[in-house]
Design an enzyme around this catalytic site. Structure first.
Site, short mmCIF file in Angstrom:
data_model
loop_
_atom_site.label_atom_id
_atom_site.label_comp_id
_atom_site.label_asym_id
_atom_site.label_seq_id
_atom_site.Cartn_x
_atom_site.Cartn_y
_atom_site.Cartn_z
N PRO A 88 0.83 -1.21 0.00
CA PRO A 88 0.00 0.00 0.00
C PRO A 88 0.86 1.26 0.00
O PRO A 88 1.76 1.42 0.83
CB PRO A 88 -0.80 -0.13 1.30
CG PRO A 88 -0.95 -1.61 1.46
CD PRO A 88 0.36 -2.19 1.00
N CYS A 89 0.57 2.15 -0.95
CA CYS A 89 1.47 3.28 -1.20
C CYS A 89 1.01 4.58 -0.57
O CYS A 89 1.74 5.57 -0.61
CB CYS A 89 1.62 3.48 -2.72
SG CYS A 89 0.06 3.89 -3.55
N GLN A 90 -0.20 4.62 0.01
CA GLN A 90 -0.73 5.90 0.47
C GLN A 90 0.19 6.61 1.45
O GLN A 90 0.30 7.83 1.46
CB GLN A 90 -2.11 5.69 1.12
CG GLN A 90 -3.19 5.28 0.17
CD GLN A 90 -3.27 3.77 0.00
OE1 GLN A 90 -2.36 3.03 0.38
NE2 GLN A 90 -4.35 3.30 -0.58
N PHE A 92 3.29 6.83 1.47
CA PHE A 92 4.45 7.47 0.83
C PHE A 92 4.02 8.44 -0.27
O PHE A 92 4.86 9.04 -0.92
CB PHE A 92 5.36 6.41 0.21
CG PHE A 92 5.85 5.39 1.21
CD1 PHE A 92 6.77 5.73 2.18
CD2 PHE A 92 5.37 4.09 1.18
CE1 PHE A 92 7.23 4.79 3.09
CE2 PHE A 92 5.82 3.14 2.08
CZ PHE A 92 6.74 3.50 3.04
N ASN A 128 5.65 0.93 -6.71
CA ASN A 128 5.13 1.83 -5.68
C ASN A 128 5.20 3.26 -6.19
O ASN A 128 5.58 3.51 -7.33
CB ASN A 128 5.92 1.66 -4.37
CG ASN A 128 5.02 1.82 -3.14
OD1 ASN A 128 4.54 2.91 -2.85
ND2 ASN A 128 4.80 0.72 -2.41
#
Length: 362
Positions: A88-90, A92, A128
């Site tokens: 999950p990239c939120q 960063f 990502n």
């Protein structure tokens, strides 16, 4: 995507961690890689992942997974194993202004590393947001791969360059224990730049709040009377600054709000779309207004801009469609075409490894 190099088929078997609705898996399969399993903690992922990709989805937190559970899905034989995933990239993302190391998602890349360390696959890929590269946890991951005898390639990719009709940048890591590896360049595919017009122009027209009778995913959010006036006052590529003053939101009249011109905007027909986020179906959440129809783009249109096939199913037939759920699945997905580029890069790499092996024996 035009195939140029007649890639030889290789027996590559993959497991997709943090699989979501299956964007990366779908792309890998298009390239010719057999994806055996997807893993995600979100139960909404299970139906679209399994239905569209003919692969099992394991609903489990990666922090609780044992490597033996995953290894059991690799079929025995002369196969090359690939561990793939997009944690999950939120946390960063530049859209998240409150990200910190106290967010548990911050450390999921370490769990990805743990799985790779315990299984020891021949191939690894991770995708990502570019912002991840600015943090120590990413360099820690790359150091681990190099110390584990992987050749590593890492770069930021402009999705537009690969024929994805979206202004999206992603950080892509490829790693191999078999030899040097890199992502195939855009020129390899000879794919021209795609625009919003290329992607969406032929879809049936809709009003705000309407649902297409043949495709329930092609549905749009309702607009309040005020927002209907606002979108009618908007032109492709313009901003709310072009509106009559009576339509401008109070927050944008303040000094602090004048720096956000991209909300309440229309897309341009002849450019790629902005980055598709999890809130793309809302007119006020970004430049997500349709180029000419008075509405935000539909769920289906967002999925197509993410390069999902136009028939990709996200919910079972005759089941309620929750826009927030589909928006989350679509916005968080790896663009399918980027997944295919990654897959074809691995197969090209394996061809090179095989050619080098034969040459050394000659």
């Amino acid at each position: 995507m035009k195939k140029r190099d007649d890639l030889k088929k290789h027996n590559v078997q993959a497991i997709d961690l943090f699989c979501g609705a299956g964007g990366l898996t779908c792309g890998l399969k298009k390239a010719g890689i057999k994806v055996r399993l997807g893993v995600d903690v979100d139960p909404v992922c299970k139906y679209p992942y399994e239905y569209n990709n003919n692969a099992k989805c394991l609903l489990k937190d990666v922090r609780e997974i044992k490597s033996s559970e995953l290894s059991a899905h690799f079929k025995e034989g002369q196969s090359i194993r690939l561990i793939a995933g997009c944690a999950p990239c939120q946390t960063f993302s530049t859209y998240n202004q409150k990200a910190s190391e106290t967010d548990s998602r911050w450390w999921l890349l370490r769990e990805f590393k743990r799985v790779v360390e315990e299984i020891g696959p021949e191939l690894v890929t991770m995708e990502n947001v570019p912002g991840l590269a600015e943090h120590d946890v990413f360099e820690e991951f790359l150091d681990f791969l190099r110390n584990a005898k992987y050749e590593v390639s890492s770069q930021v990719v402009r999705c537009e360059d690969y024929g994805i009709p979206q202004q999206r940048e992603r950080l892509v890591v490829l790693a191999s224990r078999l030899g040097p590896i890199s992502l195939l360049p855009p020129a390899h595919f000879r794919k021209r730049t795609q625009t919003v017009r290329d992607a969406l122009e032929t879809l049936p027209a809709l009003a705000a709040g309407a649902i297409d009778e043949f495709d329930p995913i092609h549905q749009t959010s309702e607009l309040s009377p005020l927002n209907l006036k606002r979108i009618r006052a908007s032109s492709p590529g313009g901003t709310w600054r072009d509106w009559p003053k009576k339509l401008v939101a109070k927050c944008h009249k303040k000094k602090s709000g004048k720096t956000y011109p991209s909300v309440y905007g229309r897309m341009s027909w002849d450019k790629a779309s902005p980055t598709i986020t999890t809130q793309f179906f809302g007119f006020g959440n970004g430049r997500f207004g349709h180029p000419e129809q008075d509405r935000a783009i539909s769920l289906r249109e967002g999925a197509i801009l993410q390069s999902f096939p136009p028939t990709y199913r996200f919910t079972p037939p005759n089941k309620p469609i929750h826009m927030k759920n589909i928006g989350r699945l679509v916005g968080n997905a790896v663009p399918v075409r980027l997944g295919e580029v990654i897959g074809r890069s691995f197969l090209h790499h394996l061809n090179q490894v095989e050619a080098n092996t034969l040459a050394s024996k000659a």
